[in-house]
Motif scaffolding. Structure first.
Motif: not given
Length: 277
Positions: A105-115, A184-188, A196-203, A205-208
């Motif tokens: 919640d505290s991050q601006e323009n949060l894309g995704c988060l992993g642990v 907004k980015i169209g999902g997976l 590979g779908e997780d790499i694509d999603l993260c990329y 997000l970065l491109r957006n």
């Protein structure tokens, strides 16, 4: 509702049960829902979990159309502000989800988060934090002992496993993202059947203009490999996914990288095929 947890199941009933038990134990203080979509498992024992977990929404797919399509289908039924894509072979390990959500919640323009992820022996899994594949780090990943250096490689060895840091790519085994951002980015991308779908999603997000985070202060157990049969079909899907990625992003815009990566993937695929014999 704050959180919707989406789990795609395929023939891993006991692992799925352990995963659901961990959610039940550690997410008590959060307004959340769990949606399990079974991807046409040949083992019907997962249905025994329905009465055991009455609060979980179970969905059945008549055919196995792949990981991306299953997630996108299940997400249409979600109500949460955040989505958590979670593998059935993982287990939550503590009461940290509120902390993670507050950070998100505290991050601006949060894309995704992993642990942070570790296997059943407690060994850290380096795919918890990664770079976008390019000509150099892909060669390092495919053909060298990349895990033991401290460089900004494909697996971000320059970032300590226990810290919080901005990274390019996190894993789809635990991927937290706001639902409106996901939509907004169209999902997976459903061109990927599995891998590979997780790499694509993260990329994507970065491109957006979004920012992706690795949250190493919290960890999950990932029974890596226990839900995957390493056979010819696995190799075809794994390396096929990498070809989908480079065809999508490098074939037209970066022809030199495309040719190099295509050749590298072909060589590595042949090596792995030989190992199976």
């Amino acid at each position: 509702m704050k959180l919707s947890v989406i789990i795609v199941n395929y023939n891993v009933t006991q692992l799925l049960k352990n995963c659901l038990l961990s959610l039940q134990k550690y997410l008590k203080e959060i307004d959340y829902e769990v949606i399990v979509i079974d991807n046409a498992s040949t083992d019907s024992s997962w249905e025994d979990l329905i009465p055991e977990f009455p609060k979980v929404h179970f969905i059945t797919s008549e055919t196995n159309e792949g990981f991306s399509k299953a997630n996108n289908k299940a997400i249409k039924a979600t109500k949460g502000e955040y989505l958590l894509l979670l593998n059935p072979d993982t287990e939550i390990e503590g009461f940290y989800m509120n902390e993670i959500l507050n950070f998100a919640d505290s991050q601006e323009n949060l894309g995704c988060l992993g642990v942070r992820m570790h296997d059943a022996n407690g060994v850290f899994l380096p795919e918890s934090k990664r770079s976008v594949p390019d000509m150099f780090n892909s060669f390092e990943k495919l053909f060298t002992n990349f895990k033991k250096n401290n460089s900004k490689s494909y697996y971000r060895c320059d970032i300590d496993e226990n810290v919080v840091a901005e990274v390019d790519v996190i894993t789809g085994a635990f991927l937290l993202i706001k639902k409106d951002v996901y939509e907004k980015i169209g999902g997976l991308d459903e061109s990927y059947f599995m891998y590979g779908e997780d790499i694509d999603l993260c990329y994507t997000l970065l491109r957006n203009g979004f920012r992706n985070f690795y949250y190493g202060k919290s960890s999950i157990l990932h029974h890596k490999g226990e839900s995957t049969v390493k056979n010819d079909l696995y190799l075809e899907r794994f390396y096929g996914a990498m070809h989908v990625f480079i065809n999508k992003y490098y074939k037209e815009s970066k022809p030199l990288q495309y040719s190099f990566l295509k050749a590298g993937l072909r060589i590595r695929y042949k090596i792995e095929k030989i190992k199976l014999k």
